[in-house]
Structure formats: structure tokens, C-alpha cells
Scaffold this active site. Structure first.
Site, short mmCIF file in Angstrom:
data_model
loop_
_atom_site.label_atom_id
_atom_site.label_comp_id
_atom_site.label_asym_id
_atom_site.label_seq_id
_atom_site.Cartn_x
_atom_site.Cartn_y
_atom_site.Cartn_z
N GLU A 1 17.59 13.04 49.09
CA GLU A 1 17.40 13.76 47.82
C GLU A 1 17.25 12.83 46.63
OE1 GLU A 1 16.43 16.38 45.46
OE2 GLU A 1 17.32 17.41 47.16
N LYS B 1 7.10 8.13 44.84
CA LYS B 1 7.73 9.44 44.64
C LYS B 1 6.76 10.58 44.90
CE LYS B 1 11.08 7.61 41.32
NZ LYS B 1 11.48 7.53 39.90
N LYS C 1 13.36 5.01 47.81
CA LYS C 1 12.04 5.66 47.76
C LYS C 1 10.96 4.87 48.49
CE LYS C 1 12.41 5.28 43.28
NZ LYS C 1 13.37 4.16 43.08
N GLY D 1 16.25 10.93 41.37
CA GLY D 1 17.58 10.44 41.02
C GLY D 1 18.56 11.61 41.08
N THR E 1 23.95 -1.00 42.01
CA THR E 1 24.20 0.07 41.04
C THR E 1 24.47 1.40 41.73
OG1 THR E 1 22.79 -1.03 39.41
CG2 THR E 1 23.21 1.32 39.10
N VAL E 2 23.60 1.79 42.64
CA VAL E 2 23.76 3.11 43.29
C VAL E 2 24.89 3.09 44.30
CG1 VAL E 2 22.63 4.90 44.66
CG2 VAL E 2 21.34 3.67 42.90
N GLU F 1 13.15 -3.42 34.32
CA GLU F 1 13.59 -4.66 34.96
C GLU F 1 12.92 -5.85 34.29
OE1 GLU F 1 15.83 -4.72 37.28
OE2 GLU F 1 15.94 -2.58 37.78
N ILE G 1 18.07 14.51 39.63
CA ILE G 1 17.38 15.79 39.51
C ILE G 1 17.23 16.40 40.90
CG2 ILE G 1 15.31 17.00 38.73
CD1 ILE G 1 14.69 14.56 36.96
#
Length: 412
Positions: free
Chosen positions: A124, A200, A100, A129, A11-12, A185, A131
């Protein structure tokens, strides 16, 4: 022209490639150089991808290519991501990651390796995500002594709790809905058990306070035991129930760090954060309270943060960004059970009035909560500040009372 590689085309990773292709002109202008995706590492085949001629299944094609200056890691997990990132830094390539789990477990080591090789290791996207939080925390708030960071760090659990609060859904039903909508998920344990939020807050605390906080040092509780009755008591008290990650520097320099459900007063800036949105509250001595708010996940928001780091690294190919923290150490993070907290306690009692009288005598300062629609024969209170051991001792002495639930109460 600067050549980069992407490791992981999920996805990313696919979002990173999409953003670089779509916004090529503006990215070139901002970076000062054209950025070309030279290689994409993935074990799967993507015959319909516009980048199909750049795929490889062999990591050596990336690490041994001297023309690739920056590597983007979006594989997730610790293995093989850690080994690949370490090899890339050792080979003279700067790295950007959204992972992360990697940063929370190995951030200090990888930052030190990047420093030793005059490279950059940026991440970052690993916390908020899309933000922006790490760069503002490291740069814009640099003049402040930050003494606390707290937030709603997981959109899936915030969605579930929002549905429980606003629509009276059970945890099980709200989780099922989150899975149907793609927010959770098939195996949601990392979200609902608190591991995602733990990683996080470890990254945030490490950056804010300058020393690595490891996930195993953080007391972590999820929301699987939260019930609608807990939500009703929170409402009757005048607040809401949220999953919070929190790190606070104590007067002796050690840290209090925790992830757990908390009662928040309705005037808290975090209380009005709903649905899949995340929010991070930073408290500094000069600026006071600052909150960062937005969607904490998603393909393009996360990809935009990754690409912003890539641009930053292109602009600093021959100079290091000062983003660094020292290794952690034993005893740096206190056992939260030794800390002092207010706590919401629900008790099932044979005689709730007798139990209230006994508790009020042994623990003066308790606030009793009465709520509609909760089981009969319950006693619910907010305790004054005390340690977990002190609370357990007081509760153990109560006649004919069994603890149904205990939830910490926030003071922000």
C-alpha cells in the site's frame, strides 16, 4: 504472538518500528494478535535504538528463522531487495514493502510467487505513502470498470511547480529550496526527471487494469525543461502546469500510459493540489470521478500504511488476500507518440503573425495564447487533437519558426 522482521532501518523502517511500539495496544486489538519485532536488518549500528538488541547484518538470520512469519522490506532499490523478498516468499514468509521501484519492476513475479505459496505480498505504501489508494482501488471500487487513473504522484515536483506558479521562482531556485527543506534529495533526478512518478503510475495501472505495466513501457518526461514562460502561458490560457502520471484504457483494450508535464484547466480537481501534496484521480463507469488526496511521503504517514498492511497480513496468515495482476506483454501499452493529444506549442518566429496565419491554414482549430512577460516574437498555441508525428509534420512546414517548448494538455 506474531513475530516480524524489518529489512532496512532508514526513514520508513525506523518509522514502522516506532509506530508498532507506540501504538502496540491498538494494533494488537485490530490485528487480533500481538506483533513483536524479532529482527531488524541493517548494515549500520544503532547503539541508542530501543531495538538495539534485535539488529543483525546477516539476512540469513531472518530468512532461516521459522518463527518470523512476516517480513517488512523498506530498503528501497532493486538489489538486494528483490533477492531478499523473493527468498522470504520462497521460505514461507509473507512480505510487506514500501519499495515502489521493486513493485513497479517485479510486482507480477512476486505476486505470483506469493500466490503459489499461499502467502501475501502487500505494498500500500509504495504509491501514495500515507494516502490509501491501492486497497480502495482493489476492494472498494471493485464493482467499477475503471477506465482511467491519473494523478500528481510526486510531492517534490509539485512543490517546485507550486513555487514557480505562485511566487515566480525559477525551476533552479525552487529545486534548491526543496532541497533545503528536505523535500528533495541531494540527487533529485528520480523526482524531477519523472522516474518516481513513472513507477507509481505503473503500479496503479497494473492493479487497475489487471496486467503488469513496466516502467520501460511508459513514456516519461520530467520538469527540468519547464520555464516560467511556460507557467505564464498556462495562466493566460486559464490553467496550471503540473507533472501528471496517467494511464487510460483504450477501446481495443490496450493502455495509454505516460508521465509528463501537462496543462490542466483550473476546473480540474487536480489543479488545486499544491505544495508537497499528492492526489490521485480514479475514473470508473459506476462511481464517476473519485480523488484521493494527501501527503504522499514522510516518515510516519508512510510507516502507518506499512503497518496497516502488516495488520492485514496478520489477519490473513492462513488465507490469501486477492491482490493480483497478470504479467505484462509486448504491445499492451501503446507508444504515446501514436496517441491523439492536444498540445501547447511555443514557437520562436521571425514574423509571429505570418507563422500564425500559416499554422491556422494548415492546422485549423488551433487556439492562440497571448501572455504578459514572455519573450517578444513568440507564437503560442493549443493544437487540436493529433498525433505527435502529425504535429511534427505541421510544425516543420512553418516558415522561420523554431519550437521552444511542447507540453501536452489534459482533458480532465
Amino acid at each position: 504472538m506474531i513475530k516480524i522482521a524489518i529489512m532496512g532501518y532508514g526513514t520508513v523502517g525506523s518509522g514502522v518500528a516506532e509506530v508498532i511500539q507506540k501504538n502496540a495496544a491498538s494494533i494488537t486489538r485490530k490485528a487480533g494478535e500481538q506483533i513483536e519485532i524479532a529482527r531488524i536488518l541493517d548494515l549500520r549500528d544503532f547503539p541508542n535504538s530501543p531495538f538495539r538488541d534485535r539488529f543483525t547484518k546477516d539476512f540469513e538470520d531472518i530468512v532461516n528463522d521459522p518463527d518470523i512469519r512476516i517480513v517488512v522490506e523498506t530498503m528501497g532499490g532493486l538489489r538486494p531487495a528483490y533477492d531478499f523478498v523473493k527468498s522470504c516468499l520462497s521460505a514461507g514468509k509473507s512480505v510487506v514493502t514500501s519499495n515502489k521501484e521493486l513493485v513497479a519492476a517485479k510486482g507480477d513475479e512476486l505476486l505470483a510467487l506469493a500466490k503459489a505459496n499461499n502467502l501475501n505480498f502487500l505494498f500500500e505504501a509504495s504509491v501514495g505513502g500515507g494516502i490509501p489508494i491501492l486497497r480502495p482501488l482493489d476492494q472498494c471500487l471493485a464493482a467499477n470498470e475503471v477506465y482511467e487513473v491519473a494523478g500528481i504522484l510526486n510531492g517534490t515536483t509539485n512543490f517546485i511547480l507550486t513555487k514557480m506558479i505562485d511566487e515566480g521562482m525559477t525551476f533552479e531556485y525552487a529545486l534548491s529550496l526543496a532541497q533545503q527543506l528536505g523535500y528533495a534529495e541531494r540527487d533529485p533526478s528520480a523526482d524531477v526527471e519523472g522516474a518516481d512518478a513513472c513507477r507509481k503510475i505503473c503500479i496503479l495501472a497494473s492493479l487497475a487494469f489487471g496486467r503488469h505495466v513496466y516502467p520501460e513501457q511508459v513514456l516519461t518526461e520530467g520538469i527540468t525543461r519547464v520555464t516560467l514562460d511556460d507557467v505564464r502561458y498556462a495562466e493566460a490560457w486559464g490553467g496550471v502546469l503540473k507533472l501528471i502520471g496517467r494511464a487510460k484504457r483504450l477501446e481495443d483494450g490496450r493502455l495509454y500510459a505516460i508521465v509528463c508535464p501537462m496543462f490542466l484547466p483550473k476546473n480540474s480537481p487536480l489543479a488545486e493540489v499544491h505544495d508537497v501534496f499528492n492526489a490521485i484521480l480514479v475514473r470508473g463507469d459506476a462511481i464517476g470521478d473519485v480523488m484521493f488526496y494527501g501527503r504522499g511521503a514522510g516518515k510516519l504517514p508512510t510507516a502507518s500504511a506499512v503497518v496497516a498492511d502488516v495488520i492485514d497480513e496478520v489477519k490473513h496468515l492462513d488465507a490469501r488476500k486477492y491482490l493480483f495482476w497478470e504479467p505484462g506483454e509486448e504491445g499492451y501499452v501503446i507508444d504515446c507518440r501514436d496517441g491523439s493529444d492536444r498540445t501547447f506549442v511555443r514557437l520562436s518566429c521571425t514574423d509571429s503573425e505570418k507563422a500564425w496565419a500559416a499554422l491556422n491554414f494548415s492546422l485549423p482549430g488551433c487556439e492562440r495564447i497571448r501572455a504578459e512577460g514572455v519573450p517578444a516574437g513568440e507564437l503560442a498555441v493549443i493544437t487540436p487533437y493529433l498525433s505527435e508525428q502529425e504535429l511534427e509534420n505541421k510544425l516543420a512546414a512553418l516558415p522561420d519558426a523554431q519550437v521552444v517548448s511542447r507540453i501536452r494538455v489534459a482533458d480532465f
